[in-house]
Design an enzyme around this catalytic site. Structure first.
Site, PDB file in Angstrom:
ATOM      1  N   LYS A 193      24.393  18.810  60.136  1.00  0.00           N
ATOM      2  CA  LYS A 193      25.081  18.803  58.849  1.00  0.00           C
ATOM      3  C   LYS A 193      26.754  18.590  59.026  1.00  0.00           C
ATOM      4  CE  LYS A 193      25.450  22.494  55.192  1.00  0.00           C
ATOM      5  NZ  LYS A 193      25.161  24.078  54.883  1.00  0.00           N
ATOM      6  N   SER A 228      22.527  24.602  50.537  1.00  0.00           N
ATOM      7  CA  SER A 228      23.497  23.622  50.668  1.00  0.00           C
ATOM      8  C   SER A 228      23.257  22.494  51.808  1.00  0.00           C
ATOM      9  CB  SER A 228      25.004  24.052  50.853  1.00  0.00           C
ATOM     10  OG  SER A 228      24.990  24.622  52.234  1.00  0.00           O
ATOM     11  N   SER A 253      21.428  28.900  52.706  1.00  0.00           N
ATOM     12  CA  SER A 253      21.629  27.396  52.895  1.00  0.00           C
ATOM     13  C   SER A 253      20.694  26.972  53.907  1.00  0.00           C
ATOM     14  CB  SER A 253      22.983  27.037  53.054  1.00  0.00           C
ATOM     15  OG  SER A 253      23.830  27.150  51.759  1.00  0.00           O
TER      16      SER A 253
END
Lengths: 491, 100
Positions: free
Chosen positions: A78, A159, A183
């Protein structure tokens, strides 16, 4: 023939050790898949050259029988983990040109264990969002499709939606995400993956771009529980750069693979039922409990009486901490700076931040600034922190009676990206099942449990007591085996 | 929807947060959105938390904060610190010239 991109980490490790194929071949297969799925906008930055260089090193290690636990395994990261020499943006314009000169603790551990990064995955800007559609680099599209409606583009969740899509689209074998309010668990649920967030303090936050420091925790996605355990074991552990990192022995999670769950007590929180839940969700939940019961677990109804306050507590604490953390983006030391003529330093800050942050981030900074302002500090912020104590106590009481808690991961399957969300509160409701455990810092997972009528995956969440990853994984292995979820996005 | 904050409040919060608001339309938008968000927070009013200690750090109860030895662990990284600066000269961060 099985494609290399269809293998699990466990299988790939065994084949690499037997030299059935090389790490270079394994990495190349994933880079090729990355190229073939470009349209899904999964990555902000790809690192193919670096990946191939590292694959050569991995092959050398394997040749010399010096392989490390994840030698040659392609992973996605990420884009909020600072990676040495590789652009790290948190999907924000304000960091569009930021190249870290240091490595985050978690990625350092991951790379030292032999894993090879293929790219930096897309996300919601500063991890604020539930659909990976708010970032500066655009929306990530899920590789999953509604049965008979292949043209409808779906969210991969958020997210960490780039990370979940990266695994579903088979461009990597595991992916790092981060979980502040859900997330990792929510995108895992939407993409039919195993997602895990360990206990707050298990993974160092050093080098992770901060959103809400008392909640942020590293997490990851994998195709199954075993692969998740293999990677999680590598990234947990003490770090003296993070004062909330906990100095405690990392449990051996892969050893639990065949452990049974006879006598394990599983709690069903009655407050989670009262939520106008769609029938497909309650059905799957009941089925999950039944399967665990058949394996010898004892199912118990429990009460978490302050559940309904979790959402307001979270949406006070997270923006408050965010407004403080994001104060560092001032256009002076790194990142975007306004090109406008300015007459004061304050004006430069305000214009830089006005241009650099997206609407969602600004909305949360404003909310956070409001609840921290002296007039509202006690009635909002301190009040929320006090209610957080009550939520933590609810879980403490519950874990006197049960070993794990079973709930749905999300109140629905993945939604279409063209759906309109004018009311931010509607979007926030996505996290209704994941937020309470985050507030209490508990370890939790999402496990794919079935498909709905549209052919989209639904996930079940397991929550364990602080530092009890052992029971969490015992229950996860058992649930995974009896659910026997075999569907995939078909890429 | 009950108004919890006015456009004037939003303006002053934005000033505190150093976030430039471009125009009245944007000001109206944020005010409306903030009112919705602050709206759900009003649920907490009904709850009595007298005597409940607020949680600042969830790890505080089970482990003391780690204290490292008081020794220098880094340094000599001036170039690295400057490497991402939008503008720097003579080893300093440079900001636009201001006359106030």
């Amino acid at each position: 023939m099985t494609r290399l991109i269809d293998l699990t980490i466990k299988e790939a490790r065994e084949s690499l050790a037997k030299k059935e194929f090389s790490a270079t071949e394994l990495v190349k297969a994933h880079l090729e898949q990355m190229h073939n799925t470009k349209d899904l906008n999964i990555y902000i930055t790809t690192t193919p050259e670096m990946a191939l260089e590292n694959a050569t090193i991995a092959d050398e290690k394997i040749k010399n029988n010096e392989q490390r636990p994840l030698e040659g395994i392609p992973v996605a990261v990420k884009d909020l983990y600072c990676t040495y020499g590789v652009k790290t943006t948190s999907a924000s314009k304000i960091l569009h040109n930021f190249v870290p000169h240091y490595e985050s603790h978690v990625t350092k551990r991951l790379f030292n264990s032999g894993a090879i990064m293929v790219g930096k995955a897309n996300m919601d800007e500063f991890a604020m969002g539930s659909a990976t559609m708010t970032g500066f680099y655009g929306t990530t599209v899920s590789p999953w499709k509604i049965k008979d409606q292949p043209d409808v583009k779906l969210t991969a969740g958020g997210s960490s939606g780039g990370s979940s899509a990266a695994i579903s689209a088979k461009t990597a074998m595991a992916a790092l995400g981060s979980d502040t309010g859900g997330s990792v668990r929510q995108p895992a649920s939407y993409c039919g993956l195993f997602g895990v967030k360990p206990t707050y303090g298990r993974c160092s936050r050093w080098g992770m771009i901060a959103f809400a420091s008392s909640l942020d925790q590293a997490g990851l996605f994998a195709n199954n529980v075993t692969d998740g355990a293999l990677v999680l074991e590598q990234i947990m552990g003490f770090d003296n750069h993070d004062s909330t990192s906990v100095n405690m022995k990392v449990p051996d999670l892969t050893a639990l693979l065949n452990a049974d769950i006879k006598g394990m007590r599983i709690g069903i929180p009655k407050e989670y039922l009262d939520n106008n839940l769609p029938e497909e969700i309650t059905k799957m939940w009941t089925l999950g409990a039944k399967l665990l019961e058949e394996l010898g677990a004892e199912i118990k109804e429990i009460s978490l009486p302050h559940t309904k306050y979790s959402l307001p507590v979270y949406y006070i604490i997270a923006p408050a901490e965010a407004s403080s953390n994001l104060a560092r983006y001032d256009g002076v030391r790194y990142g975007h700076r306004t090109k406008e003529e300015v007459s004061s330093l304050d004006e430069m800050y305000a214009l830089t931040r006005g241009e650099g942050f997206n609407q969602e981030v600004k909305r949360r900074i404003l909310t956070g600034t409001y609840v921290l302002s002296s007039k509202h500090f006690d009635s909002y912020f301190i009040k929320a922190q006090s209610v957080r104590t009550l939520i933590i106590q609810d879980f403490k009481e519950a874990f006197k009676q049960v070993d794990c808690i079973l709930t749905p991961s999300t109140p629905s399957a993945a939604f279409a990206l063209n759906q309109k969300f004018d009311d931010p509160v509607m979007m926030y409701l996505n996290d209704i099942f994941t937020i309470p455990a985050s507030l209490a810092g508990l370890p939790c997972v999402s496990i794919p449990a079935g498909l709905n009528q549209q052919g989209l995956p639904l996930g079940l969440q397991l929550i364990a007591n602080s530092f009890d990853e052992v029971n969490l994984f015992r229950a996860s292995y058992a649930l995974e085996k009896s659910v026997n979820f075999t569907a995939n996005a078909g890429v | 929807m009950t108004e919890i904050i006015s456009e004037k409040d939003t303006k002053s919060v934005a000033k505190l947060a150093r976030i430039h608001i471009n125009n009245d339309e944007e000001l109206g938008y944020y005010t409306e959105q903030l009112n919705r968000i602050l709206g759900i927070m009003q649920q907490l009013v009904e709850l009595d938390v007298t005597g409940v200690a607020p949680t600042h750090n969830i790890r505080a109860a089970d482990s003391a904060l780690y204290m490292r030895d008081d020794v220098i662990t880094d340094g000599n990284c001036h170039d690295k610190i400057m490497a991402n600066a939008p503008n720097h000269e003579y080893g300093f961060f440079v900001v636009p010239k201001m006359v106030e």
